[in-house]
Design an enzyme around this catalytic site. Structure first.
Site, PDB file in Angstrom:
ATOM      1  CB  SER A   1      -8.652   5.485  -4.579  1.00 16.77           C
ATOM      2  OG  SER A   1      -8.556   5.916  -3.676  1.00 16.77           O
TER       3      SER A   1
ATOM      4  CG  ASP B   1      -5.075  -0.516  -1.876  1.00 19.00           C
ATOM      5  OD1 ASP B   1      -4.423  -0.519  -1.344  1.00 19.00           O
ATOM      6  OD2 ASP B   1      -6.352  -0.746  -2.574  1.00 19.00           O
TER       7      ASP B   1
ATOM      8  CG  HIS C   1      -5.273   2.053  -4.366  1.00 18.29           C
ATOM      9  ND1 HIS C   1      -6.118   1.210  -3.555  1.00 18.29           N
ATOM     10  CD2 HIS C   1      -5.168   3.117  -4.881  1.00 18.29           C
ATOM     11  CE1 HIS C   1      -6.937   2.758  -3.836  1.00 18.29           C
ATOM     12  NE2 HIS C   1      -6.218   3.688  -4.306  1.00 18.29           N
TER      13      HIS C   1
END
Length: 724
Positions: A594, A669, A701
């Site tokens: 991320s 995601d 995600h």
């Protein structure tokens, strides 16, 4: 000849412990072999000195809500067992009590929507009659009892409803809810993700009013993800997602009168392009508190609304040269004076204000951060909180008077302590761990913090891990050439030889206010790092500028420049590490997920001569692609700060790639869209750079489900072993 045989035998016996040392495997890590015991869904009661725990038997597929006494820790009863009700054959996912704690709302068969939100089948359980009643025939969101427990409000298809349990009548509060258009009582995607709440409605203390937020997301741009599994043709999943600089939902505040079945929109003031990140009723049943923050998130007003006439008055204003963080710690005392937390003196601390919003006292002070606020005991006029006073990587529990005096540290062991207090604040359950000590749960007294009794320990896990001869996680600080002191940890091979040259894998996240260098028990990733250490790698983690718990200046230095100073610090830390006598400076890699993937991508491009390898999982590759609330808090809009966006986007530096680069993303995601990776790929292709990549179909995600994590970490492990 006989002597020689004995010598060989002695040598073999002496070598057996090393040869027999257990090696960690990925199958063990992702199969749950090192999972610590805990206390699931621990909830302190409000009316009795007791607490409940959701005890689940996953093998049998059953669950029970058990009741325990705080003073003795003895189990005093079971409120409900799923095996006794066919309606709960899927188990118990979560539960909430009515105010009098005589009824329980039970969720089962839950279906996730986004990170926090879900729909579920909900049932009302009467603890006296043992009767279980369905709340509705539909899967709904966020049901809550009225204060008298006679009604339940909930959200279904973007509208709020009230179920009168006694009359068996369901009344709609709103009727205009529509997918991808109007939402009543629950948050849109970006509020849920970035303001971290789902339920956007609240009962007042007398149960005659419901305040709620209405989201008009009609003009918010849509994002579509293809879903590949389940049909011959991929199906589109379309939802509203405001990217940086784009239109947000238009929000409005409403108060519904339950008795008259009427709705009133509240005019909060002369605001435009604003957010309502929190609403909360005060102790005056007809006074609602509302937090309103501007789009730049550097000006926050706490507003009191008179529910009877709809008038709104600002009682507190917070401003910041960068941004104001939203607080969940607002607590109203009996006279409607209130407790508030703020970074306004440079560190997060606790403040007391009177009901007119005038400062009475700054309760905590010092160059350390309050990291959790637990509550206020009106008998002793004490506030209970968690802080970093014992070092930014540690957490301790404290008690202090509202006058700022008589502060007492209630936890004795250095590491990470967290507390769940009994309703009368006589006791607290302390959750403690450190990098060397698995999580333990103990009962402690709130007067002096002395341990009364151990509840749960993980000694069996500690004994199990002893067979693996794992090295200690070493905490230190790194001082870069620019003079920045950064917290760090290292995991070295158990047979570490300072005369050898080792490859180093650096891990980081680096997002604003985050922390990875913390003195707490292992995450799942830590076991992976220990596994890599067993295979001859040093693993390191450095928290650079922009991370949290070292004061506002340290955290907010990255304002308008996400990825500039954070990347500098990782590169500079790697240069320091590369000079260690036992490190091979040509074999330093970095990885992250991320924000960490954004960082590792930038590091291998802007630090091409320092990092020889990088892995980026679900990375942001240009902040123009990410959501409005998060991105603009730290960057303002792309229209206002184009340079801040473009000069820190790895897409714009693809030509610099020299080392080995692995790029990974889930196609579903909803948070960091796969668009980020696709355009990064295109930039690398057009720069004629070779790299590796993997897309996980229909994974969000978190990239998990079935064997997904095992396959993912096998891929990353192999990439590290082949390229570092």
């Amino acid at each position: 000849m006989k002597y020689a045989k004995k010598s060989i035998l002695f040598f073999l016996l002496a070598a057996l412990p090393a040869l027999a040392q257990q090696k960690i495997t990925l199958e063990e890590i992702w199969g749950g072999a090192f999972r610590a015991k805990g206390m699931d869904e621990l909830s302190a009661m409000k009316n009795t000195n007791q607490y409940t725990v959701l005890n689940a038997n996953w093998n049998a597929g059953t669950a029970a809500i058990d009741l325990y006494d705080f003073a003795t820790l003895n189990k005093v009863g079971t409120l409900i067992e799923s095996k006794n009700f066919s309606e709960l054959k899927q188990g118990i996912d979560s539960y909430t009590f009515s105010k009098d704690e005589k009824k329980i709302l039970i969720a089962t068969n839950s279906n996730p929507i986004f990170r926090h939100s879900f729909t579920a089948d909900f049932f009302v359980f009467d603890t006296a009659t043992k009767k279980l009643t369905p709340l509705t025939d539909n899967k709904v969101q966020e049901p809550t009892f009225s204060p008298d427990g006679k009604k339940v409000a909930y959200v279904y298809d973007n509208n709020i409803y009230v179920n009168d349990l006694a009359e068996g009548i369901v009344r709609p509060v709103t009727k205009d809810g529509k997918k991808n258009a109007i939402i009543n009582g629950v948050c849109d995607w970006v509020y849920e993700e970035e303001f971290s709440f789902v339920r956007a409605y609240e009962w007042n203390a007398t149960g005659d009013k419901i305040a709620y937020i209405r989201f008009d997301e009609t003009e918010v741009p849509e994002f579509t993800m293809e879903v590949y599994e389940g049909s011959l043709y991929p199906q589109p999943n379309t939802f509203k997602y405001p990217k940086a600089g784009e239109k947000n939902s238009l929000v409005s505040l409403h108060i519904y009168d339950v008795k008259t079945n009427t709705d009133k929109e509240i005019k909060l003031g002369n605001y435009s392009d604003f957010y309502i990140p929190r609403i909360k009723w005060t102790n005056d049943a007809q006074t609602l508190s509302v937090q309103v923050i501007n789009r730049h998130q550097n000006n926050l007003d706490l507003i009191f609304v008179d529910a009877n006439n709809g008038t709104a008055k600002v009682v507190l204003n917070e401003t910041d040269k960068a941004y104001v963080d939203i607080t969940d710690n607002l607590t109203f005392l009996d006279d409607n004076s209130f407790i508030w937390t703020s970074e306004k003196d440079g560190f997060n601390h606790i403040y007391l204000y009177n009901k007119a919003g005038k400062l009475v006292n700054q309760i905590t002070k010092g160059k350390w951060e309050v990291t959790a606020y637990y509550g206020y005991d009106k008998k002793t006029k004490s506030v209970f909180f968690q802080s970093t006073e014992n070092g930014s990587i540690n957490r301790d529990v404290y008690r202090i008077g509202t006058n700022g005096k008589n502060k007492v540290r209630l936890t004795a062991q250095t590491g990470t302590n967290d507390a769940t207090f009994s309703p009368d604040y006589t006791y607290f359950i302390n959750t403690y761990s450190s990098a060397a000590q698995p999580t333990t749960y103990t009962l402690n007294g709130s007067k002096d913090g002395k341990q009364v009794k151990e509840i749960v320990n993980n000694n069996a896990l500690k004994d199990k891990l002893a067979k693996y001869n794992l090295p200690a996680k070493e905490f230190t600080t790194i001082t870069t050439e620019k003079g920045h002191n950064l917290n760090a940890w290292f995991i070295k091979p158990a047979d570490f030889d300072p005369k050898k040259k080792y490859p180093v894998l650096m891990y980081q996240y680096s997002g604003p206010g985050s922390q990875q260098v913390a003195n707490q028990w292992n995450t799942t990733n830590d076991y992976w790092y220990y596994m890599l250490a067993q295979q001859g790698y040093i693993v390191a983690c450095v928290d650079g500028r922009g991370t949290g718990f070292k004061g506002a200046d340290f955290k907010k230095v990255t304002y308008k420049e996400l990825g500039k100073y954070e990347v500098e610090d990782q590169i500079d830390a790697a240069k320091v590490i590369g000079k260690y006598a036992y490190v091979d400076p040509a074999r330093i890699g970095i990885w992250g997920w991320s924000f960490g993937g954004f960082m590792s991508s930038n590091c291998i491009l802007k630090g091409a001569d320092v990092f020889s390898m990088a892995i980026a999982v679900a990375p942001v590759t240009n902040w123009r692609f990410y959501d409005s609330i998060y991105t603009e808090r730290y960057m303002q809009t792309p229209q206002e700060n184009a340079g801040g966006y473009d000069m820190n986007s790895p897409i714009n530096f693809a030509k610099n790639l020299k080392g080995k680069y692995l790029l990974i993303h889930g196609s579903a995601d909803d948070n960091v869209h796969v668009q980020n990776t696709m355009l990064m790929i295109e930039a690398l292709v057009q720069a004629n750079k070779q790299f590796d990549w993997a897309i996980y179909p229909d994974k969000n995600h978190g990239i998990y489900g079935g064997k997904t994590r095992l396959q993912l970490y096998t891929k990353m492990t192999n990439f590290i072993k082949e390229n570092l």
